[in-house]
Write a protein that holds these residues in place. Structure first.
Motif, PDB file in Angstrom:
ATOM      1  N   ILE A   1       0.759  -1.217   0.022  1.00 39.15           N
ATOM      2  CA  ILE A   1      -0.006  -0.167  -0.079  1.00 39.15           C
ATOM      3  C   ILE A   1       0.988   1.243   0.238  1.00 39.15           C
ATOM      4  N   THR A   2       1.952   1.254   0.822  1.00 47.72           N
ATOM      5  CA  THR A   2       3.004   2.279   0.689  1.00 47.72           C
ATOM      6  C   THR A   2       3.461   2.499  -0.739  1.00 47.72           C
ATOM      7  N   GLU A   3       3.683   1.650  -1.494  1.00 49.14           N
ATOM      8  CA  GLU A   3       4.216   1.563  -2.684  1.00 49.14           C
ATOM      9  C   GLU A   3       3.021   2.439  -3.762  1.00 49.14           C
ATOM     10  N   LEU A   4       1.643   1.659  -3.642  1.00 43.06           N
ATOM     11  CA  LEU A   4       0.928   2.338  -4.225  1.00 43.06           C
ATOM     12  C   LEU A   4       0.778   4.066  -3.906  1.00 43.06           C
ATOM     13  N   CYS A   5       0.534   4.169  -2.835  1.00 43.44           N
ATOM     14  CA  CYS A   5       0.399   5.645  -2.284  1.00 43.44           C
ATOM     15  C   CYS A   5       1.582   6.501  -2.885  1.00 43.44           C
ATOM     16  N   LEU A   6       2.818   6.157  -3.007  1.00 35.25           N
ATOM     17  CA  LEU A   6       3.792   6.968  -3.239  1.00 35.25           C
ATOM     18  C   LEU A   6       3.724   6.934  -4.814  1.00 35.25           C
ATOM     19  N   ASP A   7       3.524   6.047  -5.465  1.00 39.72           N
ATOM     20  CA  ASP A   7       3.339   6.071  -6.957  1.00 39.72           C
ATOM     21  C   ASP A   7       2.078   7.127  -7.271  1.00 39.72           C
ATOM     22  N   LYS A   8       1.130   7.376  -6.229  1.00 40.27           N
ATOM     23  CA  LYS A   8      -0.040   8.252  -6.853  1.00 40.27           C
ATOM     24  C   LYS A   8       0.220   9.406  -6.011  1.00 40.27           C
ATOM     25  N   GLY A   9       1.289   9.654  -5.177  1.00 40.31           N
ATOM     26  CA  GLY A   9       1.244  11.019  -4.691  1.00 40.31           C
ATOM     27  C   GLY A   9       0.541  11.321  -3.403  1.00 40.31           C
ATOM     28  N   LEU A  10       0.038  10.054  -2.625  1.00 38.85           N
ATOM     29  CA  LEU A  10      -0.911  10.249  -1.570  1.00 38.85           C
ATOM     30  C   LEU A  10       0.156  10.128  -0.353  1.00 38.85           C
ATOM     31  N   SER A  11      -0.095  11.236   0.638  1.00 33.16           N
ATOM     32  CA  SER A  11       0.563  11.148   1.943  1.00 33.16           C
ATOM     33  C   SER A  11      -0.051  10.662   3.091  1.00 33.16           C
ATOM     34  N   VAL A  12      -1.492  10.467   3.023  1.00 31.22           N
ATOM     35  CA  VAL A  12      -2.298   9.739   3.993  1.00 31.22           C
ATOM     36  C   VAL A  12      -3.248   8.902   3.275  1.00 31.22           C
ATOM     37  N   TYR A  13      -3.170   7.642   4.035  1.00 30.99           N
ATOM     38  CA  TYR A  13      -4.209   6.757   3.631  1.00 30.99           C
ATOM     39  C   TYR A  13      -5.072   6.212   4.649  1.00 30.99           C
ATOM     40  N   ALA A  14      -6.350   6.235   4.631  1.00 36.06           N
ATOM     41  CA  ALA A  14      -7.106   5.861   5.799  1.00 36.06           C
ATOM     42  C   ALA A  14      -7.632   4.457   5.569  1.00 36.06           C
TER      43      ALA A  14
ATOM     44  N   LYS B   1      10.411   9.500   1.961  1.00 38.37           N
ATOM     45  CA  LYS B   1       9.204   9.705   1.767  1.00 38.37           C
ATOM     46  C   LYS B   1       8.277   8.890   2.621  1.00 38.37           C
ATOM     47  N   LYS B   2       7.273   9.517   3.131  1.00 45.36           N
ATOM     48  CA  LYS B   2       6.368   8.910   4.208  1.00 45.36           C
ATOM     49  C   LYS B   2       4.817   8.785   3.668  1.00 45.36           C
ATOM     50  N   VAL B   3       4.235   7.730   4.104  1.00 44.24           N
ATOM     51  CA  VAL B   3       2.713   7.699   3.995  1.00 44.24           C
ATOM     52  C   VAL B   3       2.269   7.316   5.488  1.00 44.24           C
ATOM     53  N   TYR B   4       1.338   8.317   5.935  1.00 41.72           N
ATOM     54  CA  TYR B   4       0.425   7.971   7.041  1.00 41.72           C
ATOM     55  C   TYR B   4      -0.666   7.340   6.885  1.00 41.72           C
ATOM     56  N   PHE B   5      -0.804   6.203   7.757  1.00 42.98           N
ATOM     57  CA  PHE B   5      -2.023   5.287   7.764  1.00 42.98           C
ATOM     58  C   PHE B   5      -2.734   5.827   8.877  1.00 42.98           C
ATOM     59  N   ILE B   6      -3.996   6.029   8.670  1.00 42.52           N
ATOM     60  CA  ILE B   6      -5.057   6.396   9.810  1.00 42.52           C
ATOM     61  C   ILE B   6      -6.264   5.252   9.910  1.00 42.52           C
ATOM     62  N   ASP B   7      -6.770   5.124  11.040  1.00 41.43           N
ATOM     63  CA  ASP B   7      -7.811   4.420  11.524  1.00 41.43           C
ATOM     64  C   ASP B   7      -8.875   4.871  10.916  1.00 41.43           C
ATOM     65  N   GLY B   8      -9.677   4.201  10.166  1.00 39.22           N
ATOM     66  CA  GLY B   8     -11.044   4.673   9.526  1.00 39.22           C
ATOM     67  C   GLY B   8     -12.295   3.683   9.570  1.00 39.22           C
ATOM     68  N   GLN B   9     -13.502   4.418   9.473  1.00 42.52           N
ATOM     69  CA  GLN B   9     -14.508   3.427   9.548  1.00 42.52           C
ATOM     70  C   GLN B   9     -15.736   4.104   8.490  1.00 42.52           C
ATOM     71  N   SER B  10     -16.434   3.172   7.829  1.00 38.61           N
ATOM     72  CA  SER B  10     -17.611   3.253   7.209  1.00 38.61           C
ATOM     73  C   SER B  10     -18.779   3.043   8.253  1.00 38.61           C
ATOM     74  N   ILE B  11     -19.359   4.118   8.733  1.00 40.19           N
ATOM     75  CA  ILE B  11     -20.442   4.158   9.557  1.00 40.19           C
ATOM     76  C   ILE B  11     -21.890   3.652   9.118  1.00 40.19           C
ATOM     77  N   LYS B  12     -22.437   2.824   9.674  1.00 40.88           N
ATOM     78  CA  LYS B  12     -23.816   2.475   9.310  1.00 40.88           C
ATOM     79  C   LYS B  12     -24.719   3.495  10.218  1.00 40.88           C
ATOM     80  N   VAL B  13     -25.579   4.147   9.400  1.00 42.28           N
ATOM     81  CA  VAL B  13     -26.548   5.124  10.543  1.00 42.28           C
ATOM     82  C   VAL B  13     -28.052   4.497   9.812  1.00 42.28           C
ATOM     83  N   GLU B  14     -28.946   4.433  10.996  1.00 44.14           N
ATOM     84  CA  GLU B  14     -30.097   4.094  10.606  1.00 44.14           C
ATOM     85  C   GLU B  14     -31.302   4.962  11.147  1.00 44.14           C
ATOM     86  N   GLU B  15     -31.866   5.337  10.042  1.00 40.72           N
ATOM     87  CA  GLU B  15     -32.946   6.459  10.305  1.00 40.72           C
ATOM     88  C   GLU B  15     -34.247   5.961   9.635  1.00 40.72           C
TER      89      GLU B  15
END
Length: 201
Positions: free
Chosen positions: A54-67, A113-127
């Motif tokens: 994933i680091t290689e993919l991010c560096l290739d695409k110029g991404l600094s952060v990947y959630a 070169k650095k890539v920062y990985f951050i914890d993320g979530q797809s939240i299910k909201v019920e309404e």
């Protein structure tokens, strides 16, 4: 992929965002639909260290952060993509280096070169008996199946941002144009996914 200003970001991630005024980020990343062998093969990740790949993919695409975005349901035994990939980062060897920056962030560095990985979530909201999707980063433990009011309250109490996930794709859990405009006016949303203009029937 969106660009965000550092003065609007969650305080959990401010340590990273302070370094630059604007950065190129992916706030909704799954790496692969699941981590089972079939999908790793299909995405050409089989046999690779996921953190390095994933680091290689991010560096290739110029991404600094990947959630690394986790879902409400486990993906073939993987409940938390962030923790799973972090365990792989711990096995990286030169030319890679990794470091953990608190609970929700780790960084992988290669050749300065650095890539920062951050914890993320797809939240299910019920309404009113219907499910909707919102994104956040900085945590993957936001309760699912709450209404919008309680979900936004949980995010606010946790210092977490709310992001509209494919909002106009209502058949796929998007919040729709009316709610999107309302939540933007109420300043409940930090960002809107780039595919927001995709309306899938």
């Amino acid at each position: 992929i969106v660009k965000i200003r550092c003065d609007k970001a969650s305080q959990l991630f401010l340590r990273v965002l302070k370094m630059v005024e604007k950065i190129r980020v992916n706030l909704h990343g799954h790496v692969a639909p699941s981590f089972e062998a079939y999908w790793l093969e299909r995405t050409e990740l089989a046999g690779k260290n996921l953190a390095g790949a994933i680091t290689e993919l991010c560096l290739d695409k110029g991404l600094s952060v990947y959630a690394l975005t986790s879902d409400a349901q486990a993906n073939f035994g993987v409940h938390n993509r962030f923790e799973y990939v972090f365990e792989e980062a711990r096995e990286l060897q030169k030319p890679y280096r990794y470091d953990k920056l608190g609970k929700p962030v780790f960084v992988v560095e290669k050749d300065g070169k650095k890539v920062y990985f951050i914890d993320g979530q797809s939240i299910k909201v019920e309404e009113q008996g219907k499910e909707y999707d919102l994104l956040t980063f900085g945590s993957s433990s936001v309760p699912n199946k709450f209404g919008f009011r309680d979900t936004f309250m949980c995010l606010k109490d946790g210092g977490l941002p709310a992001i509209a996930e494919h909002p106009l794709a209502e058949a796929k859990g998007g919040i729709g144009k009316e709610r999107l405009e309302q939540f933007c006016l109420e300043k409940r949303l930090l960002a809107v996914e780039q595919n927001a203009q995709m309306a899938l029937g």
